[in-house]
Design an enzyme around this catalytic site. Structure first.
Site, short mmCIF file in Angstrom:
data_model
loop_
_atom_site.label_atom_id
_atom_site.label_comp_id
_atom_site.label_asym_id
_atom_site.label_seq_id
_atom_site.Cartn_x
_atom_site.Cartn_y
_atom_site.Cartn_z
N GLY A 21 0.81 -1.22 0.00
CA GLY A 21 0.00 0.00 0.00
C GLY A 21 0.84 1.26 0.00
N ASP A 22 1.97 1.22 0.70
CA ASP A 22 2.88 2.36 0.73
C ASP A 22 3.37 2.67 -0.69
OD1 ASP A 22 4.76 4.32 1.83
OD2 ASP A 22 6.30 2.81 1.46
N SER A 23 3.73 1.64 -1.43
CA SER A 23 4.22 1.83 -2.80
C SER A 23 3.12 2.35 -3.72
CB SER A 23 4.76 0.52 -3.36
OG SER A 23 5.86 0.10 -2.62
N THR A 26 2.42 6.00 -2.81
CA THR A 26 3.52 6.86 -3.25
C THR A 26 3.46 7.10 -4.75
OG1 THR A 26 4.92 6.17 -1.42
CG2 THR A 26 6.04 7.13 -3.33
#
Length: 130
Positions: A21-23, A26
């Site tokens: 999810g972070d990727s 971003t």
């Protein structure tokens, strides 16, 4: 992703969902910043970083909690209560927990391949922070 793999991820620690999810978040934010205008490279980075920091993600999640389905709320609750081995040096523990939950929600929608809902949540997450 196959349903069996999704079920396996959901039945265990949700932190791997936050990892993906972070990727996804971003990439969404960087794309958004590029579409916004002609900035110097360092300004793109600074603008993107302001959306991706834990305190901003925590606020974004709190702003959309009431719009989440029961399934999404369960993902958020479980991820928020997960015990990561570390937290960001520039965030308090509460913000970091909410940011992790936000990233897990994004990761969940991504692996579930619910592109419409993913885009909706990502767009809502930047409202008010533009």
């Amino acid at each position: 992703m196959k349903k069996e793999k999704i079920d396996e991820l959901l039945s265990s620690n949700l932190l791997p969902l936050a990892f993906i999810g972070d990727s996804v978040h971003t990439l969404f934010v960087r794309d958004y910043c590029l579409r916004e205008g002609n900035l110097k490279l360092e300004n793109y980075h600074n603008k993107a970083a302001s959306f991706c920091k834990a305190s901003t993600q925590a606020k974004a999640l709190k702003n959309i909690l009431h719009l989440l389905s029961e399934e999404e709320q369960n993902i958020v609750r479980r991820a928020r209560n997960a015990k990561p081995k570390h937290h960001a040096k520039n965030a308090n523990l509460a913000d970091y927990s909410y940011a992790t939950a936000f990233e897990a929600l994004i990761g969940f929608l991504y692996i579930k391949e619910d592109k419409t809902r993913l885009e909706e949540i990502l767009n809502l997450s930047i409202k008010g922070y533009e």
